[in-house]
Design an enzyme around this catalytic site. Structure first.
Site, mmCIF file in Angstrom:
data_model
loop_
_atom_site.group_PDB
_atom_site.id
_atom_site.type_symbol
_atom_site.label_atom_id
_atom_site.label_comp_id
_atom_site.label_asym_id
_atom_site.label_seq_id
_atom_site.Cartn_x
_atom_site.Cartn_y
_atom_site.Cartn_z
ATOM 1 N N GLU A 1 -5.180 -0.137 -8.480
ATOM 2 C CA GLU A 1 -3.803 0.880 -8.828
ATOM 3 C C GLU A 1 -2.514 0.521 -9.276
ATOM 4 O O GLU A 1 -1.876 -0.438 -8.428
ATOM 5 C CB GLU A 1 -3.023 2.030 -7.914
ATOM 6 C CG GLU A 1 -4.282 2.481 -7.408
ATOM 7 C CD GLU A 1 -4.029 3.483 -5.892
ATOM 8 O OE1 GLU A 1 -4.346 4.441 -5.662
ATOM 9 O OE2 GLU A 1 -2.616 2.977 -5.400
ATOM 10 N N SER B 1 0.737 -1.717 0.043
ATOM 11 C CA SER B 1 -0.010 0.200 -0.039
ATOM 12 C C SER B 1 0.731 1.157 0.094
ATOM 13 O O SER B 1 0.299 2.226 0.305
ATOM 14 C CB SER B 1 -0.769 -0.313 1.454
ATOM 15 O OG SER B 1 -1.671 -0.499 0.681
ATOM 16 N N HIS C 1 -1.339 -2.240 -6.939
ATOM 17 C CA HIS C 1 -2.480 -2.230 -5.567
ATOM 18 C C HIS C 1 -3.899 -2.252 -5.634
ATOM 19 O O HIS C 1 -4.722 -1.794 -6.168
ATOM 20 C CB HIS C 1 -1.868 -0.762 -4.857
ATOM 21 C CG HIS C 1 -2.231 -0.553 -3.994
ATOM 22 N ND1 HIS C 1 -2.959 0.641 -3.360
ATOM 23 C CD2 HIS C 1 -2.918 -1.349 -2.367
ATOM 24 C CE1 HIS C 1 -3.305 1.045 -2.232
ATOM 25 N NE2 HIS C 1 -3.203 -0.704 -1.298
ATOM 26 N N ASN D 1 -5.402 6.836 -1.324
ATOM 27 C CA ASN D 1 -4.786 6.842 0.009
ATOM 28 C C ASN D 1 -3.455 8.460 0.341
ATOM 29 O O ASN D 1 -3.954 8.623 1.736
ATOM 30 C CB ASN D 1 -3.745 6.100 0.803
ATOM 31 C CG ASN D 1 -4.245 4.556 0.701
ATOM 32 O OD1 ASN D 1 -4.918 4.123 0.948
ATOM 33 N ND2 ASN D 1 -3.412 2.971 0.985
HETATM 34 N N1 LIG Z 1 -5.505 -4.838 4.475
HETATM 35 C C1 LIG Z 1 -5.480 -3.989 3.681
HETATM 36 O O1 LIG Z 1 -6.323 -3.168 3.374
HETATM 37 C C2 LIG Z 1 -4.980 -3.566 2.454
HETATM 38 C C3 LIG Z 1 -5.093 -2.936 1.185
HETATM 39 C C4 LIG Z 1 -3.590 -2.956 0.174
HETATM 40 C C5 LIG Z 1 -2.860 -3.456 0.166
HETATM 41 N N2 LIG Z 1 -2.152 -4.499 1.566
HETATM 42 C C6 LIG Z 1 -0.868 -4.650 1.145
HETATM 43 O O2 LIG Z 1 -1.055 -6.518 1.157
HETATM 44 C C7 LIG Z 1 0.210 -6.231 1.529
HETATM 45 C C8 LIG Z 1 -0.728 -7.722 2.534
HETATM 46 O O3 LIG Z 1 -2.027 -7.498 3.279
HETATM 47 P P1 LIG Z 1 -2.827 -8.025 4.787
HETATM 48 O O4 LIG Z 1 -3.612 -6.888 4.839
HETATM 49 O O5 LIG Z 1 -3.062 -9.387 3.288
HETATM 50 O O6 LIG Z 1 -2.049 -8.604 5.339
HETATM 51 P P2 LIG Z 1 -2.070 -10.191 6.280
HETATM 52 O O7 LIG Z 1 -1.478 -10.167 7.350
HETATM 53 O O8 LIG Z 1 -3.187 -10.187 6.407
HETATM 54 O O9 LIG Z 1 -1.093 -11.217 6.109
HETATM 55 C C9 LIG Z 1 0.245 -11.145 5.353
HETATM 56 C C10 LIG Z 1 0.503 -13.018 5.234
HETATM 57 O O10 LIG Z 1 1.714 -12.426 4.560
HETATM 58 C C11 LIG Z 1 2.787 -13.645 5.242
HETATM 59 N N3 LIG Z 1 4.102 -13.679 5.583
HETATM 60 C C12 LIG Z 1 4.525 -13.241 6.228
HETATM 61 N N4 LIG Z 1 5.646 -13.175 5.820
HETATM 62 C C13 LIG Z 1 5.949 -14.385 4.430
HETATM 63 C C14 LIG Z 1 6.522 -14.550 3.908
HETATM 64 N N5 LIG Z 1 7.964 -14.117 4.153
HETATM 65 N N6 LIG Z 1 6.750 -15.318 2.641
HETATM 66 C C15 LIG Z 1 5.654 -15.915 2.864
HETATM 67 N N7 LIG Z 1 4.531 -14.965 3.666
HETATM 68 C C16 LIG Z 1 4.665 -14.636 4.336
HETATM 69 C C17 LIG Z 1 1.489 -14.079 6.837
HETATM 70 O O11 LIG Z 1 1.642 -15.476 6.833
HETATM 71 C C18 LIG Z 1 0.529 -13.467 6.607
HETATM 72 O O12 LIG Z 1 -0.558 -15.030 5.888
HETATM 73 C C19 LIG Z 1 0.743 -5.223 2.350
HETATM 74 O O13 LIG Z 1 2.125 -5.149 2.330
HETATM 75 C C20 LIG Z 1 -0.293 -4.247 2.696
HETATM 76 O O14 LIG Z 1 0.358 -3.393 2.787
HETATM 77 C C21 LIG Z 1 -3.128 -4.695 2.518
#
Ligand SMILES: NC(=O)c1ccc[n+]([C@@H]2O[C@H](COP(=O)([O-])OP(=O)(O)OC[C@H]3O[C@@H](n4cnc5c(N)ncnc54)[C@H](O)[C@@H]3O)[C@@H](O)[C@H]2O)c1
Length: 297
Positions: free
Chosen positions: A156, A123, A144, A195
């Protein structure tokens, strides 16, 4: 590389975002391999996705056999090499930490086919901060998605310093092919488009609240009825989780020192007492009543 060369997508990180990005690809006919370091995250991802799809069956939008076919297109593994070995496009959705993402991209660069595009769903982190650990910075891009990716239409696509035109074009087209509407972001700025705009609105909303110009419920009402926003900024904060907004502001304030970025006292107080929004039943609003009612400071 052409969009038709993409047959298999690998998604690494099976959390809130990755699990649904994987199933969105499968819904549109792609073979997907979903990877996570935690085996239980993979199990949770599959069972949540099954639930989401079964809701579509209840609404008559899919049949049970279609759900089964979609789920069968997603393989899960905790072995990254296996997950990306024959992938044409990789979406990284692991935790939002630069060191972890850099490590994952270095591994992907070694293990994924030379032609594969490596996209990050980050993000805030622009892909240039990650691409230099790979031998293919022209094939690294931000793709994104928005939460929840099964529902939110926007993607995005952010070009980094070295991202090629071809990578941007293929990523935009892949977003369309999996039912999303992409926008192209030509320069990396923290927060990209959505954002940044959201932050500007939210900063102003807190300024108005903290200076006693209006109550938060009236600021929400003003945005909903005057700007046609489906949710005002405080309702949206409750929906996303107040801790998420609080932590993002705290980090941003540490970076910029700009008082407008400091978590507002009305936000900090709620987070400190554990009122984190819808997920805890209370935030700016109390969700035990129908309709939800404004809470006291
Ligand atoms: N949650 C949101 O609203 C949102 C929206 C857009 C983008 N994002 C982006 O998406 C990404 C993930 O966010 P999320 O909310 O799904 O997080 P989350 O914490 O729900 O999931 C992250 C996952 O990554 C796994 N993980 C950690 N280290 C790892 C590795 N080395 N290899 C493989 N898997 C690994 C964890 O076990 C977990 O299942 C982030 O970069 C975040 O900025 C999040």
């Amino acid at each position: 590389m052409n969009i038709d060369d993409i047959r298999k997508i690998c998604v690494t990180g099976a959390g809130q975002m990755g699990a649904q990005i994987a199933i969105q690809g499968a819904l549109h006919g792609y073979r997907v391999s979903l990877h996570d370091i935690e085996a239980e995250q993979l199990e949770r991802a599959i069972s949540c996705n099954r639930k989401h799809l079964m809701r579509r069956v209840e609404k008559g939008r899919m049949t049970e056999s279609e759900v089964q076919e979609v789920l069968e297109r997603v393989d899960t593994t905790s072995d990254l090499g296996e997950a990306c070995a024959d992938a044409d496009f990789v979406v990284e959705a692991v935790v939002e930490r630069l060191d972890v993402k850099r490590r994952v991209f270095a591994e992907l660069d070694e293990m994924a086919p030379r032609h594969a595009i490596l996209a990050t769903n980050s993000s805030y982190l622009g892909n240039s901060r990650i691409a230099d650990v790979t031998s293919r910075p022209d094939k690294v891009v931000n793709m994104h998605f928005f939460y929840p990716p099964l529902v939110m239409k926007l993607v995005e696509v952010v070009r980094g310093d070295e991202t090629s035109d071809e990578t941007v074009a293929v990523t935009m087209e892949l977003a369309r092919r999996i039912g999303k509407q992409p926008v192209r972001v030509n320069r990396e700025l923290p927060g990209f488009l959505v954002n940044r705009i959201l932050r500007a609105i939210t900063n102003e909303a807190y300024f108005l609240l903290e200076n006693g110009v209006a109550s938060f419920e009236d600021i929400d009402k003003a945005c909903e009825l005057g700007l046609n926003h489906p949710l005002g900024p405080f309702k949206l904060g409750d929906f996303s989780g107040l801790d998420i907004g609080y932590n993002a502001r705290k980090e941003r304030y540490e970076e910029t020192g700009d008082p407008a970025d400091r978590p507002a006292p009305s936000l900090a107080r709620r987070v400190e007492r554990g009122d984190l929004g819808r997920k805890t039943g209370r935030g700016f609003y109390d969700y035990s009543t129908n309709p939800p009612t404004p809470t006291e400071d």
